[in-house]
Design a protein around this motif. Structure first.
Motif, PDB file in Angstrom:
ATOM      1  N   LEU A  40       0.813  -1.216   0.000  1.00 27.72           N
ATOM      2  CA  LEU A  40       0.000   0.000   0.000  1.00 27.72           C
ATOM      3  C   LEU A  40       0.849   1.270   0.000  1.00 27.72           C
ATOM      4  N   GLY A  41       2.164   1.098   0.035  1.00 21.19           N
ATOM      5  CA  GLY A  41       3.056   2.256   0.041  1.00 21.19           C
ATOM      6  C   GLY A  41       3.075   2.995   1.361  1.00 21.19           C
ATOM      7  N   LEU A  42       2.907   2.263   2.470  1.00 21.42           N
ATOM      8  CA  LEU A  42       2.832   2.892   3.789  1.00 21.42           C
ATOM      9  C   LEU A  42       4.115   2.690   4.571  1.00 21.42           C
ATOM     10  N   SER A  43       4.411   3.640   5.439  1.00 25.75           N
ATOM     11  CA  SER A  43       5.525   3.503   6.372  1.00 25.75           C
ATOM     12  C   SER A  43       5.016   2.833   7.643  1.00 25.75           C
ATOM     13  N   GLU A  44       5.927   2.414   8.493  1.00 24.01           N
ATOM     14  CA  GLU A  44       5.538   1.773   9.746  1.00 24.01           C
ATOM     15  C   GLU A  44       4.894   2.760  10.712  1.00 24.01           C
ATOM     16  N   ASP A  45       5.089   4.064  10.490  1.00 25.64           N
ATOM     17  CA  ASP A  45       4.519   5.071  11.378  1.00 25.64           C
ATOM     18  C   ASP A  45       3.062   5.386  11.059  1.00 25.64           C
ATOM     19  N   GLN A  46       2.588   4.994   9.888  1.00 30.21           N
ATOM     20  CA  GLN A  46       1.201   5.288   9.507  1.00 30.21           C
ATOM     21  C   GLN A  46       0.260   4.219  10.063  1.00 30.21           C
ATOM     22  N   HIS A  47      -0.896   4.654  10.533  1.00 24.97           N
ATOM     23  CA  HIS A  47      -1.891   3.742  11.093  1.00 24.97           C
ATOM     24  C   HIS A  47      -2.785   3.225   9.966  1.00 24.97           C
ATOM     25  N   LEU A  48      -2.884   1.904   9.848  1.00 27.80           N
ATOM     26  CA  LEU A  48      -3.679   1.292   8.784  1.00 27.80           C
ATOM     27  C   LEU A  48      -5.057   0.893   9.325  1.00 27.80           C
ATOM     28  N   LEU A  49      -6.094   1.467   8.753  1.00 22.39           N
ATOM     29  CA  LEU A  49      -7.476   1.145   9.083  1.00 22.39           C
ATOM     30  C   LEU A  49      -8.059   0.298   7.959  1.00 22.39           C
ATOM     31  N   VAL A  50      -9.104  -0.455   8.263  1.00 26.06           N
ATOM     32  CA  VAL A  50      -9.682  -1.328   7.244  1.00 26.06           C
ATOM     33  C   VAL A  50     -11.195  -1.392   7.418  1.00 26.06           C
ATOM     34  N   PHE A  51     -11.903  -1.555   6.294  1.00 27.87           N
ATOM     35  CA  PHE A  51     -13.327  -1.905   6.293  1.00 27.87           C
ATOM     36  C   PHE A  51     -13.577  -2.806   5.103  1.00 27.87           C
ATOM     37  N   ALA A  52     -14.386  -3.841   5.293  1.00 23.05           N
ATOM     38  CA  ALA A  52     -14.735  -4.765   4.212  1.00 23.05           C
ATOM     39  C   ALA A  52     -16.242  -4.905   4.134  1.00 23.05           C
TER      40      ALA A  52
END
Length: 377
Positions: free
Chosen positions: A191-203
């Motif tokens: 997803l092109g994210l760094s470890e400092d970014q918070h990943l949220l999800v919805f399905a």
């Protein structure tokens, strides 16, 4: 015990009802003392082991769904399968067919109120139909020997329609498929994210009641420190740059992998009759930020996430930010996993369902005079 489920919601395009039937079926068959069949819509009559497809009309405005019109055919085929208990999972033709087949066989019928017909008609057609919708629901569900609801809020909806006795039967989650150890390798890199970014999800399907625009508004407010992955919601042309979309249907292992790789699940739907995706997120070890509406507050305990004001992108953003800035999301996620392990395994749900079926079978064999039977949940 020979159990039969029938519903027009058993299709690849459907969500919670199919998940319920599949999870229930696997748990019932593991018991060894029950058999299970499913009667569902299709293009023609087709028998495939325990699954029977019957002719139904395609719905142009609901791709993937079919609506049965031939009540007589459905009821005669169901009766020919000789079940001991018939369960209907929608308020449409299969429900009426289930009742007719039950009368032909002199066996009990069970109506499970998965789909909130009253709210659907109220919001999509208009409040002028409210009295007629209530009368229809009352007439249909009074014809079942037992009525089940996945949540207290849906049981209350049935009470308002005049149905007195409703058993609340929460749903389950596949604890093997959805678990923290299923995390997709290199998900953040993909997803092109760094470890400092918070990943949220919805399905879930991107239907109106899921309130995806509320999630998009929240993400605009949260900014680049947060990223949202939407799975299976369809194209979202208004999505900001901190939102990624997988807009096609994904199989369970793929969904479970993305979920377990996230930091939290967000859910803005305010009309959930249960909210299985919240359970799946919790089983994956995620805290859940959801709206304080529908059945979601029943599914997500306060110590497993946050409840926020519905239909308010700012409130959703504030709930997410508060979770990450003033709590330990990983600890809440572990608590969420423990909660679903204790209360929502499919084996536990199947055990409860079999108890309901045994009781309704006993009641059916020994009818009680109407003048002496008053029961309210």
């Amino acid at each position: 015990m020979r159990i039969l489920d029938t519903t027009l919601f058993y299709t690849q395009a459907s969500g919670g009802v199919r998940t319920y039937i599949d999870g229930k079926r696997q748990a019932l068959l593991r018991r060894g003392d029950t058999s299970h069949k499913v009667v569902m819509p299709g293009s023609r009559v087709f028998f495939d082991g325990d699954f029977v497809s019957l002719p139904a009309m395609p719905l142009p405005l609901a791709p993937g769904f079919r609506f049965p019109l031939r009540l007589g055919l459905w009821s005669s085929i169901i009766a020919g399968l000789q079940p001991d208990v018939i369960e209907a999972g929608d308020p449409y033709t299969p429900a009426w067919a289930a009742q007719r087949a039950a009368r032909l066989l002199d066996v009990p019928s069970v109506g499970f109120y998965h789909s909130d017909l009253f709210t659907l008609v109220h919001h999509r057609v208009g409040r002028f139909l409210d009295p007629g919708t209530r009368a229809y629901i009352k007439r249909l569900y009074e014809g079942f020997d037992m009525v089940l609801s996945p949540s207290r809020v849906m049981a209350e909806q049935l009470h308002r329609c005049g149905i007195g006795e409703v058993e609340v039967q929460p749903l389950g989650v596949d604890l093997e498929a959805f678990q923290p150890q299923r995390a997709k390798p290199n998900a953040r890199r993909a997803l092109g994210l760094s470890e400092d970014q918070h990943l949220l999800v919805f399905a879930g399907r991107g239907t109106q009641e899921k309130n995806i625009p509320i999630l998009l508004e929240a993400m605009r407010r949260l900014g680049p420190d947060y990223h949202l992955l939407l799975i299976g919601t369809g194209l979202q042309p208004d999505a900001p740059s901190n939102v990624s979309v997988i807009h096609e249907f994904c199989q369970t292992p793929e969904v479970a992998g993305w979920m377990a790789a996230a930091d939290a699940l967000v859910h803005a739907g305010d009309q959930e009759t249960f909210g299985l995706v919240a359970l799946e997120g919790m089983a994956s070890g995620l805290p859940v930020v959801c709206v304080d509406a529908g059945a979601l507050p029943e599914v997500v305990p306060g110590d497993c996430g946050r409840h926020v004001r519905p239909n308010d992108g700012a409130a959703m953003a504030a709930g997410v930010r508060d979770l990450f800035e003033h709590d330990d999301p990983a600890a809440l996620g572990r608590r969420a996993r423990a909660h679903v392990e204790t209360r929502h395994s499919w084996d536990a749900v199947a055990e409860s369902l079999v108890g309901h079926y045994r009781r309704v079978l006993g009641d059916h064999e020994q009818p009680v005079l109407a003048s002496t039977h008053e029961s309210h949940s």
